[in-house]
Design an enzyme around this catalytic site. Structure first.
Site, PDB file in Angstrom:
ATOM      1  N   CYS A   1      31.676   3.292  25.289  1.00 24.12           N
ATOM      2  CA  CYS A   1      31.672   4.372  26.280  1.00 24.12           C
ATOM      3  C   CYS A   1      32.742   4.107  27.347  1.00 24.12           C
ATOM      4  O   CYS A   1      33.926   4.103  27.032  1.00 24.12           O
ATOM      5  CB  CYS A   1      30.273   4.551  26.879  1.00 24.12           C
ATOM      6  SG  CYS A   1      30.091   6.124  27.743  1.00 24.12           S
TER       7      CYS A   1
ATOM      8  N   HIS B   1      27.308   5.975  22.217  1.00 29.43           N
ATOM      9  CA  HIS B   1      26.525   4.753  22.423  1.00 29.43           C
ATOM     10  C   HIS B   1      25.888   4.325  21.105  1.00 29.43           C
ATOM     11  O   HIS B   1      24.826   4.834  20.744  1.00 29.43           O
ATOM     12  CB  HIS B   1      25.433   5.003  23.468  1.00 29.43           C
ATOM     13  CG  HIS B   1      25.976   5.132  24.848  1.00 29.43           C
ATOM     14  ND1 HIS B   1      26.168   4.053  25.682  1.00 29.43           N
ATOM     15  CD2 HIS B   1      26.406   6.212  25.540  1.00 29.43           C
ATOM     16  CE1 HIS B   1      26.675   4.454  26.823  1.00 29.43           C
ATOM     17  NE2 HIS B   1      26.838   5.769  26.772  1.00 29.43           N
TER      18      HIS B   1
ATOM     19  N   GLU C   1      24.289   1.771  20.546  1.00 29.15           N
ATOM     20  CA  GLU C   1      22.982   1.150  20.848  1.00 29.15           C
ATOM     21  C   GLU C   1      21.887   2.183  21.058  1.00 29.15           C
ATOM     22  O   GLU C   1      20.716   1.845  21.117  1.00 29.15           O
ATOM     23  CB  GLU C   1      23.111   0.229  22.077  1.00 29.15           C
ATOM     24  CG  GLU C   1      23.171   0.911  23.439  1.00 29.15           C
ATOM     25  CD  GLU C   1      24.536   1.463  23.831  1.00 29.15           C
ATOM     26  OE1 GLU C   1      25.427   1.557  22.952  1.00 29.15           O
ATOM     27  OE2 GLU C   1      24.708   1.818  25.012  1.00 29.15           O
TER      28      GLU C   1
END
Lengths: 252, 191
Positions: free
Chosen positions: B78, B173, B175
């Site tokens: 990001c 993202h 994650e």
């Protein structure tokens, strides 16, 4: 194309899920972690946790819970309930929450939105607003809709964006719990007034209501609680139905 | 066990990135110490927040040259990826210049932030084999360049992911992108 988001909302009290949750295949539907993983697995795009714990001491439980959710769940989640300061928000964000929802505290002290955006970026600041249509128009309500203010809904969302909100979560108190569809006119107007994403909440009762929402307004997301918790609406089927009608959704 | 270091310079949700690696069975180290970062097998450079503030912190911590000179695989996530570019319109700040491209602001006609799940397409490098959607939250974007390894559409086509030598970047993202995100992290760790 950016997908329309489907967001289950979980009410949390003292670290447990409250309000009837009725997943037959869950051993403990009161465990927010188990429920969150379940929703993540079936294709929820995001989760919102609203903490309704009354006392300050028990709010520590919330931070611990947020960290456990962040460890286990690989989709974004928002946490709200009682956030009054940058410090309150910081505890939850550092525990692993992606976004913080603020409601009453921002009405009482609008500069809170700016403080949060300056410190953490507007992408993690969700303004939750509850409103009812009165004889004088849509008015913002506090304390879960019990306390009326003289603040106009549409003025408030515009001001909130200017102050630093990165997303609006608008709940129509007139529609919430009715299962009769979303507040389409008000949502369309809110969405047209701001350049940040808008999440629609209140009134979801059938798949057709979601289809109406996404065909008749440009809102970014829909939030619901009981229809998902009681499996009146199954998220995978809902998304397939929306996809058939050419609404962009994430199918997993 | 792979020695993974996540650069912890106080910008945003380092914990979520750490948890994602832990879910895959790894135990990353969080650090802003140049020696620890240099000794890693894999380096992750996360970031959430404002480009200018984040870049100032990186400068203060003396990490600019450290990051630029890393030879092991590095993944910017990001804002981390955006800071690896030449320049950002966010605060008019000079970046690390690893990727030869400038970061631009999305058109005001669009809902900004670009927030939610969007398709990533034309995937190669660590994005090879990735199909489906990933989770984005950003108000600035990296235009298409020769270093683009995945693209995304939001009003225009922009870089969802970048690669140059040992440096990689994801605008989304990983994650927070469910199983798809996990496969991208795994691809990075196979570099």
């Amino acid at each position: 194309m950016l997908s329309k988001r489907i967001i289950p909302c979980l009410d949390i009290k003292d670290g447990r899920t409250v309000k009837g949750v009725n997943f037959v295949d869950l051993q403990d539907a009161g465990d927010p972690i188990e429920l969150a993983k379940k929703y993540s697995d079936i294709g929820a795009d995001e989760l919102v946790f609203l903490d309704i714990t009354a006392t300050h001491e028990k709010r520590k439980t919330l931070a611990e819970l947020v960290e456990r959710i962040a460890i286990e769940v690989s989709i974004p989640f928002t946490v709200g309930g009682g956030v009054k300061s940058v410090e309150d928000a910081g505890v939850l964000l550092h525990a692993g929450a992606d976004k913080i929802a603020v409601n009453s505290a921002a009405v009482k002290r609008p500069e809170l939105l700016t403080e949060l955006a300056d410190k953490y970026g507007n992408q993690c600041v969700v303004l939750a607003v509850d409103a009812k249509l009165t004889e004088e128009g849509w008015k913002v309500h506090l304390v879960g809709g019990r306390e009326r203010t003289e603040i106009d809904l549409f003025d408030w969302v515009v001001q909130a964006e200017e102050l630093g909100a990165g997303e609006i979560l608008f709940t129509s108190m007139d529609h919430d719990g009715t299962k009769s569809g979303f507040a389409l006119d008000a949502l369309r107007k809110v969405d047209g007034l701001v350049t940040i994403p808008v999440i629609a909440s209140g009134g979801a009762g059938s798949e057709a209501h979601f289809l109406d929402l996404f065909t008749k307004t440009d809102v970014s997301a829909a939030l619901a609680a009981s229809v998902f918790h009681f499996q009146t609406i199954e998220i995978p089927e809902l998304k397939h139905k929306l996809a058939q009608e050419n609404i962009p959704v994430r199918i997993i | 066990m792979k020695n993974i270091v996540i650069i912890d310079y106080g910008a945003g949700n380092v914990k979520s990135v750490n948890f994602a690696f832990q879910r895959l069975g790894y135990e990353p180290t969080l650090s802003d110490d140049p020696e620890v970062i240099r000794s890693a097998d894999y380096v992750v450079f996360p970031g959430v927040g404002h480009a200018k503030a984040a870049m100032e912190t990186i400068n203060e911590k003396g990490l600019v040259e450290v990051i630029k000179n890393l030879k092991q695989p590095v993944l910017g996530v990001c804002l981390g990826m955006q800071l690896m570019c030449r320049y950002s319109e966010e605060g008019g700040v000079k970046g690390l210049g690893i990727f030869d491209v400038d970061v631009k602001k999305f058109d005001d006609e669009l809902k900004v932030p670009h927030m939610g799940w969007n398709n990533v397409e034309n995937c190669s490098s660590i994005m090879n084999g990735v199909e489906g959607q990933t989770y984005f939250v950003h108000s600035y974007y990296v235009p298409m360049t020769e270093e683009t390894i995945a693209e995304c559409d939001y009003g225009l086509t922009f870089s969802a992911s970048l690669a140059k030598d040992n440096f990689f970047g994801c605008q989304f993202h990983p994650e927070k992108s469910g199983k798809v995100g996990e496969s991208i992290i795994q691809n990075f760790l196979n570099q």
